[in-house]
Design a protein around this motif. Structure first.
Motif, PDB file in Angstrom:
ATOM      1  N   VAL A  43       1.092  -1.193  -0.097  1.00  0.00           N
ATOM      2  CA  VAL A  43      -0.020  -0.114   0.178  1.00  0.00           C
ATOM      3  C   VAL A  43       0.826   1.254   0.130  1.00  0.00           C
ATOM      4  N   SER A  46       2.601   1.812  -3.764  1.00  0.00           N
ATOM      5  CA  SER A  46       1.534   2.101  -4.365  1.00  0.00           C
ATOM      6  C   SER A  46       1.506   3.596  -4.842  1.00  0.00           C
ATOM      7  N   VAL A  83      -4.657   0.344  -1.474  1.00  0.00           N
ATOM      8  CA  VAL A  83      -4.081   1.145  -2.806  1.00  0.00           C
ATOM      9  C   VAL A  83      -4.011   2.084  -3.370  1.00  0.00           C
TER      10      VAL A  83
END
Length: 150
Positions: A43, A46, A83
């Motif tokens: 995450v 991202s 994300v």
């Protein structure tokens, strides 16, 4: 290892313009032992100029890898943060054992162009202008120049 590569990507992003994009290839023969930490790292990554390709080798249960891929649903950190963009591609090698090598390559790299353009688009970074050819064919005019006046 995701956090390690993410540090390079973050340094690139902080330079402005992010002219380099990172692709992390992970080969694994087992199950993730730290799923929460891995989800958190993905995450956070991202937001950066990077993609993660995971190739599962062997006959292990790669169910967690499918979750990380995010193709069947939005990946979220343990804290619930989603994300920013899908950066993970998971490929089970066993599906390509009898396939031509090009099939594996095509599948492994399938999402990278979209991930790359998605990153630069989200950062409002336009593509670089095309570079002049390293050589010129005699009798032709280089792109972007006017033909000589006679």
């Amino acid at each position: 290892i995701i956090r390690h590569v993410a540090r390079f990507a973050q340094a690139e992003q902080q330079k402005g313009g992010a002219q380099n994009y990172y692709v992390l290839l992970l080969l694994t023969d087992g199950v993730i032992t730290d799923m929460a930490e891995t989800r958190e790292a993905i995450v956070r990554a991202s937001h950066l100029p990077m993609s993660i390709i995971i190739v599962g080798v062997g006959d292990a249960d790669f169910g967690d890898m499918e979750v990380l891929d995010g193709d069947d649903g939005l990946l979220k950190s343990p804290r619930g943060e989603p994300v920013k963009r899908d950066i993970v591609q998971f490929v089970p090698f066993r599906q390509f054992k009898s396939a031509p090598p090009a099939a594996l390559s095509k599948h492994v790299l399938a999402e990278v162009p979209t991930q790359l353009t998605g990153y630069y688009g989200s950062m409002n970074v336009p593509p670089n202008p095309p570079k002049a050819a390293p050589f010129q064919v005699p009798g032709t005019v280089p792109p972007g120049t006017a033909p000589p006046q006679q």
